[in-house]
Design a protein around this motif. Structure first.
Motif, PDB file in Angstrom:
ATOM      1  N   ARG A  94      13.311   7.035 -14.661  1.00 35.72           N
ATOM      2  CA  ARG A  94      14.682   7.374 -15.039  1.00 35.72           C
ATOM      3  C   ARG A  94      15.093   8.666 -14.328  1.00 35.72           C
ATOM      4  O   ARG A  94      14.251   9.507 -14.016  1.00 35.72           O
ATOM      5  CB  ARG A  94      14.816   7.548 -16.544  1.00 35.72           C
ATOM      6  N   CYS A 148      21.444   6.181 -22.238  1.00 35.15           N
ATOM      7  CA  CYS A 148      20.194   6.679 -21.652  1.00 35.15           C
ATOM      8  C   CYS A 148      20.473   7.154 -20.229  1.00 35.15           C
ATOM      9  O   CYS A 148      21.574   6.990 -19.706  1.00 35.15           O
ATOM     10  CB  CYS A 148      19.122   5.591 -21.668  1.00 35.15           C
ATOM     11  N   GLY A 182      18.079   4.179 -14.653  1.00 34.29           N
ATOM     12  CA  GLY A 182      16.737   3.868 -14.177  1.00 34.29           C
ATOM     13  C   GLY A 182      16.266   2.562 -14.762  1.00 34.29           C
ATOM     14  O   GLY A 182      17.040   1.837 -15.398  1.00 34.29           O
ATOM     15  N   LEU A 194      12.874   4.427  -8.420  1.00 33.57           N
ATOM     16  CA  LEU A 194      13.973   5.112  -9.085  1.00 33.57           C
ATOM     17  C   LEU A 194      15.228   5.123  -8.216  1.00 33.57           C
ATOM     18  O   LEU A 194      16.333   4.851  -8.706  1.00 33.57           O
ATOM     19  CB  LEU A 194      13.577   6.535  -9.473  1.00 33.57           C
ATOM     20  N   GLU A 248       8.046   5.919 -19.755  1.00 31.48           N
ATOM     21  CA  GLU A 248       9.086   6.277 -18.799  1.00 31.48           C
ATOM     22  C   GLU A 248       8.773   7.648 -18.205  1.00 31.48           C
ATOM     23  O   GLU A 248       8.432   8.578 -18.926  1.00 31.48           O
ATOM     24  CB  GLU A 248      10.447   6.375 -19.485  1.00 31.48           C
ATOM     25  N   PHE A 298      10.683  10.523 -16.074  1.00 33.80           N
ATOM     26  CA  PHE A 298      11.992  11.003 -15.656  1.00 33.80           C
ATOM     27  C   PHE A 298      11.813  11.985 -14.505  1.00 33.80           C
ATOM     28  O   PHE A 298      10.920  12.839 -14.545  1.00 33.80           O
ATOM     29  CB  PHE A 298      12.684  11.725 -16.812  1.00 33.80           C
TER      30      PHE A 298
END
Length: 145
Positions: free
Chosen positions: A8, A32, A35, A48, A82, A84
């Motif tokens: 993400r 959110c 991604g 990504l 996930e 980020f």
């Protein structure tokens, strides 16, 4: 069921974070970061950059990781980790007419920290990490639908 790996993007411009709708169902108002699921044989940054472009039309430069989040829904066995990454927009603009080829993302918006706090979003630490520039780890959150 194996653990699903997703990436993400934390994209902040002019003190606003880019968020997207989390579910295709328009009745579900969860937001959110853009991604999605990582595909085999591509690096996490490549995955990504592809996902961000699919969902927003933006071309991004993927920077360092800044948050690890984990969801688990015991009833269905769904388990997702996930990662980020901080990202920088290289090209493109967020527009209402962009179409996600997977037909999941239909809404995109730039929000301030205060606006994000007033919206249902996941993970819970998204705003803190995005606007405070720290690193976060959410070990396990229930999946909200």
């Amino acid at each position: 069921m194996p653990i699903r790996l997703a990436t993400r993007a934390i994209i902040v411009q002019d003190n606003r974070l880019l968020i997207v709708n989390a579910w295709a169902d328009p009745k579900n108002q969860l937001w959110c970061a853009p991604g999605g699921g990582a595909e085999m044989h591509a690096s996490l940054p490549e995955n990504l950059a592809r996902e961000v472009h699919e969902e927003t039309g933006l071309t991004v430069e993927v920077g360092p990781p800044c948050l690890v989040n984990e969801y688990h829904e015991k009833a269905t066995g769904f388990h997702q980790v996930e990662i980020f990454f901080r990202c920088k927009v290289l090209a493109g603009e967020v527009t209402d007419d962009w179409e996600d080829p997977e037909k999941v993302v239909s809404k995109r918006r730039w929000v301030t920290a205060g606006e994000l706090a007033a919206l249902p979003h996941k993970p819970d630490s998204l705003g803190s990490v995005a606007f405070n520039r720290g690193f976060g780890y959410d070990p396990l959150e229930p999946l909200a639908r």
